[in-house]
Each structure stands twice: as C-alpha cells, then as structure tokens.
Scaffold this motif. Sequence first.
Motif, mmCIF file in Angstrom:
data_model
loop_
_atom_site.group_PDB
_atom_site.id
_atom_site.type_symbol
_atom_site.label_atom_id
_atom_site.label_comp_id
_atom_site.label_asym_id
_atom_site.label_seq_id
_atom_site.Cartn_x
_atom_site.Cartn_y
_atom_site.Cartn_z
ATOM 1 N N ILE B 60 -15.103 6.779 -7.280
ATOM 2 C CA ILE B 60 -15.774 7.028 -8.566
ATOM 3 C C ILE B 60 -14.910 7.954 -9.423
ATOM 4 C CG2 ILE B 60 -17.828 8.045 -9.657
ATOM 5 C CD1 ILE B 60 -19.423 7.129 -7.221
ATOM 6 N N ASP B 61 -14.398 9.013 -8.789
ATOM 7 C CA ASP B 61 -13.500 9.944 -9.484
ATOM 8 C C ASP B 61 -12.330 9.199 -10.095
ATOM 9 O OD1 ASP B 61 -14.851 12.188 -9.050
ATOM 10 O OD2 ASP B 61 -13.494 13.049 -7.541
ATOM 11 N N GLU B 62 -11.757 8.326 -9.272
ATOM 12 C CA GLU B 62 -10.567 7.592 -9.679
ATOM 13 C C GLU B 62 -10.890 6.691 -10.875
ATOM 14 O OE1 GLU B 62 -8.342 4.372 -7.275
ATOM 15 O OE2 GLU B 62 -8.222 6.232 -6.115
ATOM 16 N N LEU B 63 -12.074 6.050 -10.823
ATOM 17 C CA LEU B 63 -12.429 5.089 -11.870
ATOM 18 C C LEU B 63 -12.831 5.778 -13.174
ATOM 19 C CD1 LEU B 63 -14.451 2.487 -9.762
ATOM 20 C CD2 LEU B 63 -12.200 2.168 -10.768
ATOM 21 N N THR B 64 -13.455 6.974 -13.068
ATOM 22 C CA THR B 64 -13.923 7.643 -14.293
ATOM 23 C C THR B 64 -12.860 8.565 -14.871
ATOM 24 O OG1 THR B 64 -14.916 9.299 -12.859
ATOM 25 C CG2 THR B 64 -16.384 7.604 -13.729
ATOM 26 N N LYS B 65 -11.780 8.771 -14.149
ATOM 27 C CA LYS B 65 -10.763 9.748 -14.535
ATOM 28 C C LYS B 65 -10.208 9.481 -15.936
ATOM 29 C CE LYS B 65 -7.173 9.567 -12.054
ATOM 30 N NZ LYS B 65 -6.500 9.496 -10.734
ATOM 31 N N ASP B 66 -9.893 8.224 -16.218
ATOM 32 C CA ASP B 66 -9.273 7.935 -17.512
ATOM 33 C C ASP B 66 -10.305 7.656 -18.609
ATOM 34 O OD1 ASP B 66 -10.102 5.659 -16.334
ATOM 35 O OD2 ASP B 66 -8.131 4.720 -16.169
ATOM 36 N N GLY B 67 -11.598 7.854 -18.300
ATOM 37 C CA GLY B 67 -12.625 7.745 -19.335
ATOM 38 C C GLY B 67 -12.936 6.332 -19.776
ATOM 39 N N LEU B 68 -12.355 5.329 -19.114
ATOM 40 C CA LEU B 68 -12.596 3.951 -19.532
ATOM 41 C C LEU B 68 -13.904 3.412 -18.961
ATOM 42 C CD1 LEU B 68 -9.023 2.474 -19.185
ATOM 43 C CD2 LEU B 68 -10.283 2.950 -21.283
ATOM 44 N N MET B 69 -14.474 4.118 -18.003
ATOM 45 C CA MET B 69 -15.639 3.596 -17.319
ATOM 46 C C MET B 69 -16.683 4.700 -17.224
ATOM 47 S SD MET B 69 -15.309 1.609 -13.739
ATOM 48 C CE MET B 69 -14.274 0.207 -14.057
ATOM 49 N N THR B 70 -17.933 4.367 -17.436
ATOM 50 C CA THR B 70 -18.965 5.385 -17.283
ATOM 51 C C THR B 70 -19.233 5.606 -15.803
ATOM 52 O OG1 THR B 70 -20.765 3.803 -17.249
ATOM 53 C CG2 THR B 70 -20.080 4.619 -19.414
ATOM 54 N N TYR B 71 -19.933 6.711 -15.518
ATOM 55 C CA TYR B 71 -20.206 7.043 -14.127
ATOM 56 C C TYR B 71 -20.978 5.921 -13.441
ATOM 57 C CZ TYR B 71 -21.860 9.532 -10.045
ATOM 58 O OH TYR B 71 -22.134 9.899 -8.743
ATOM 59 N N GLN B 72 -22.003 5.375 -14.164
ATOM 60 C CA GLN B 72 -22.827 4.327 -13.546
ATOM 61 C C GLN B 72 -21.997 3.092 -13.208
ATOM 62 O OE1 GLN B 72 -24.214 6.378 -15.739
ATOM 63 N NE2 GLN B 72 -25.824 7.138 -14.376
ATOM 64 N N GLU B 73 -21.161 2.707 -14.169
ATOM 65 C CA GLU B 73 -20.324 1.523 -13.935
ATOM 66 C C GLU B 73 -19.408 1.740 -12.725
ATOM 67 O OE1 GLU B 73 -19.751 -0.282 -18.459
ATOM 68 O OE2 GLU B 73 -18.327 1.167 -17.633
ATOM 69 N N ALA B 74 -18.794 2.936 -12.729
ATOM 70 C CA ALA B 74 -17.870 3.243 -11.639
ATOM 71 C C ALA B 74 -18.594 3.232 -10.300
ATOM 72 C CB ALA B 74 -17.235 4.615 -11.866
ATOM 73 N N ARG B 75 -19.794 3.799 -10.314
ATOM 74 C CA ARG B 75 -20.590 3.857 -9.101
ATOM 75 C C ARG B 75 -20.921 2.445 -8.617
ATOM 76 N NH1 ARG B 75 -24.130 7.583 -6.502
ATOM 77 N NH2 ARG B 75 -26.064 6.530 -5.954
ATOM 78 N N ALA B 76 -21.291 1.586 -9.560
ATOM 79 C CA ALA B 76 -21.636 0.208 -9.198
ATOM 80 C C ALA B 76 -20.417 -0.491 -8.600
ATOM 81 C CB ALA B 76 -22.148 -0.547 -10.416
#
Lengths: 300, 360
Positions: B60-76
């Motif tokens: 999740i950290d990795e996916l949200t790091k660059d701000g392109l993905m919201t937390y929920q999306e990353a979590r999913a």
Amino acid sequence: MTAAAIPRRGDRTLPGPIEGGLEFLRLLSRRPSGLVGFAGIVFFLVLAFVAPIFVPNQESGDVNAIYQTPSAQHFLGTDNTGRDVLNQIVQGGKEIIGVALITAFLTTLVATVLGSVSALVGGRFDAALVGLADILLTVPPLIVLIVISALARPTNFLALALVLSLLGWAGLMRQVRAQVLTLKERDYVEAAKSLDLGLTHIVFREILPNMRSYIVIHFVLAMTGAIYAQVALIILGLVPFSGKNWALMLYFAQTQGAFYFRDAFWFVFSPIFAIILLQLSLVLFVNAMEDIFNPRLRSS
Amino acid sequence: MVAQQLPATPRASRARHILGYWRHPVAQAVLKAFLTVFVTTTITFFLIRLMPGNPIDIKIDELTKDGLMTYQEARAQAASLFSIDLDKPVLEQYVSFIGNLAHGNLGYSFVSQGTPVTAIVLAVLPWTLFSVGTGLLLSFSVGVFLGLFAAYNRNTRADHILSLGGSIISAVPNYFIALLIVIVLGVELRWVPITQMRGATSSGIQPGFTFSFIGDVLFHAILPVSVYFLASVGHWILGMKSATINALEEDYVSAARARGLSDGRIMTAYVGRNAVLPLVTQLAITAGLAIGGSIIIESYFVYQGVGLRLQAAVTQRDYPVMQGILLMVTLSVVILNLAADLLYSRLDPRIGRAGGATGT
C-alpha cells in the motif's frame, strides 16, 4: 553450570571443577587435534576481545591505497576504501563470537530446561514439546531464519541471537530428554523423589551435574551452528548491522563486486579464512571432547 | 525405558505418543509428515501477518507513494494481489488461505504481477532438487564407503588422514566452499570457467532428451553438486566410522566370526548394514542443511534454483513467493524424511513388525 561444586554422597562422587578441568586437560593433551582446537579457541577469544584494546580502530581509509596486495605495511592488503584488512580482522571478531556465545547460551539453557522438564513431567506436555521439536528439526532452519529475519530485521546482536536461538534448541532438547529419561531411573533420583525434593532440585542438583560433559559439547556445537547461520544472514544483507564484522566484510565485498577482482583476493579471503579457522577450532575441540567423554571410543 | 536406548525406535515411539493407538509405522510417518507441513505453513502464515510492517502495508505504501492512487484503491489492489480479503479477521483469512492451498493455489507474486507463485516455484525447484540430490547421493555413497574403510583400518595413517580431513571439511560452511571455488579456482587461478558455468543451462539451448542438452545440464551442475558433495562428505565419513566401530563391538559380530563367516560377508551383512542405519535418518537433515545453504551457493554460481529465487524474493520483499518457496522446500524435505523413514523400516526388520521393537 551453577551446580558445579555440589558435594555428592556415596559412590556417585563427581570431580570438582578444578580437578575435573585438570583431568580434562590431561586427557586433551594426548589428542593433538583437540589441543590444536583448544589453542585455536583461545587464540580467537584473545584476538576478538583482547587485541582490539591494543589495536586502534582505523575508521577512514586511504584512497591512494585501495585493493592493495599484502605488504609489510598491510599484512593482508587493503579493502575498497584503502583500509587495512588486518585491522578489520582484529576488530571484526567480537560481534561474531559474541553472538555465537549468547546464542549458544540461550539455546543450551532452553534446550536443557525444556528437555529435562519434558522428560520428568511426561504426559501431554512431553508429547506436545517433542512434536514441536520434531517439526523444527524437519524444516530447513536457514530457510526459516531467512524468512523470519526478512520480516523482523534484527538490528542489534541480542535480537539476532534471540532469532537464532528460536530454532536451535530442538535437537539438543530431544537428546537431553532422552538422557534424562535414562538418568531418572537411577537410584539417587528415585531417592530425591521419595524425599520430595521438588522438580527444581531434581533437575539442577541431581540430573544436570551428571550431564555436564554432554551439555558442554552441545554448547560448543550450538556455537558452530550460530556462526554458520549468522554469517549466512549477514552475507545475505538481512541483518542491518554496521561497524566491523567478518561477515559484514564479505557482504560489502560482494556489493562492491570484489569477488571477481583479482587484487581484492586477500580482502575477500581473510574473513573467510578467519571464520573457517574459528569453526575448525570449535569442531576439533568438540571431536576431542566427544572422544574423551565417550568411554567406548576412549578405551583404545 | 529400554525403548529410549535403542537407536532404532525414537521416531516410531514419538509419533505414537501423539497418535495414541494408530500404530502402523507407515501411517504414523505419513501423518507426522502431513502435520509438519501443516504446522509450518500455519506458523509462517500468522508470522507474516503479525509482524510489524506486513507485506500488504508495504505494498500500500509503495502504491500510494507517488500520489497516483488513493489509499482505498491501493488497498484493494494489494488485497487482490494477495488474494485475501483484508477486512476479514485473520482466522477467516487463514481458512480461505488453506482452502486455496488445498486447490494448489499459492497466490500471486508481488513483483512479477499476475504470475502464480506455484508456477514460479515449480520452475526453479527441480534444479535445486537435482543438484542437491545428486551431491548428497554421491557424498553419502563415497562417505559411507570411506568411513567403513577408516573403521576397518583404525589408527592407520589412512584412518588419520580420512578422519582429520573429514573434520576439517565438515567445519567449513557450505557457502564458503562455493565462494572459495569462485575466488580461488575461478578468479585467482582461472582453472574453472565460472562465467561459462553460470546458470542452470546455457542460454538458447533446446530442452530435450538430447546428448547436448544433458551434457549442458551436467556441465552447469558440476559446481553446485561438488559443493554439496564436499560440504557433507566429511559428516558421512565420521558418522560411518564411529557407527562401524560401535557395530564391530556388538555380540552378533563376534558370534558371526565364531560361526566362521567370511570377513567380507560380516562387513557387508552384519557390520555395514547396521552401521549405516542411523545415517539414513540423517539424510533428511543434511538435505535441509544443503537446501538452506543453496540460497547463497546458487547466488555465487548464478544457478537458477530455489535458493537464487528465494534470495530475489527476499530482496524484493515478495512475501507470497517467500511463503510459497518455504512451503515447497518444507514439503520436499518432509517427503525425503518420509522416504528415509520407510527405507529405514525396510532396512531394519525390528521396526517393520507390528508394535515395533519398543513394546511400549
């Protein structure tokens, strides 16, 4: 170990620590390889814990003298930043041997306590512990250690020792249990039981003193296991240590690509050689001890 | 308590403690093997989820790091990668994990997205099993022979050389044997073409039952196989020597001598056979050690086996792959253990009989 000097009654007299030690040294002196091992252990203890007091820690290197081959100035050459390799060998032993000693102590303690309690209590408790030990013995230990270290990232050497002893107790525990099962049938243990002296007394006063040699052998074996495992974990970069340490030297050598650089030979070879010599000393010493304490082999 | 002193019985009697009345040795061994795999998988499952900084958070950290993905999306996305529902309690996750496992589904890799872990592991496992297996079989045969030889020529020069050599070689960590081959034979002396020998096969060679393919496989396996051989041969020499010395003092050997049996027959049928028994059970432990060391050994030789893949998974924090490899390796060692157990009961008739030799 605490029960070393307990007066014994009747024909079950055990030698005290000093006479026992002298007798052991006398028997050891007849075994050249055991003596070499013993001398090696003493040498490495002095190298790791005494020598660093007299040899100053060289922090910065010399960029004009990187990857030098052995010379009068640098007995073992220099590393990729021009630091003296011999200096790093002198400084880099304490952590390895320290972790090995702590791990061996924890492993032996846990294994001995669990093994004797398991044998004396018996029943479901015994069955469950033996089952767990069996499982731990089947799973390749290094693989599990790698998975655990990747998750836990032990940052100091006490944490590393704890992780290492998590898996090391099973083998010794099973053997201590088997030994206690035979020892507990002896008259003096039966006597202690009928006097209602309690589990602690029976374990520490009656049974363990009779297994001293056995425990010492396994303490040294646990050290070799701990050295093997910790060096592997450090080489793989799973233990984020800093400072000077033989295994860390190899980790840095690998990240610098020094393995494939001919002039770096002594930089890579020295820590390997130090670790191998340390392991060899421990193994030769253990072999001699087994020889001495196993009457069937001793008789010849 | 006689049972505890017989070398042949602890395995059988242990399993019997757990099982109570299921006495047949084969059934016991299979059940124990199954239990081991199950417990290991369970422990690692919870370990991975209870450790701080679990793989899902890291993803999740990795996916949200660059701000392109919201937390929920990353979590999913993280949840879909792990094929588990994050909102479920851990126990329910565990049940669905075991359910997937029963269907042979180990989840998907983090790094090579969409690749099933099963496919990754099955691509590398055969190479490790092949090299470790060949090395160990060679070292077992040679070591047992040399150990027997040393015991029969006790206190001769040959015995001293073999025993000391065995001690020395068994003191060297297996990964250092590999590293020494690389730096001494490969780089310093240039006797071994280590760069050509990298990989499990040469690139571009067609797999098949052809002379060139098999030759190529063997060429690339030489270095790992020699390491596994050298790392374990000392153990067998020393073990066989002391087992033989013990066996030579047994009454049945004196009895066989008194009956006038030939020395050769006594050596193979009486001494050797009994001495080799306890060693057979150590094969699985030695294999575990070799496979553990393969993580470093394979990386020095760039041999594409389980070890090299696990090291990559560890550096990339590819937890599903790590868990999958751990499971498959455990499975391999457990199966080997099982085979050793069965072989043991085959070699030792005392175990094969109902109730075993313990009589407990």
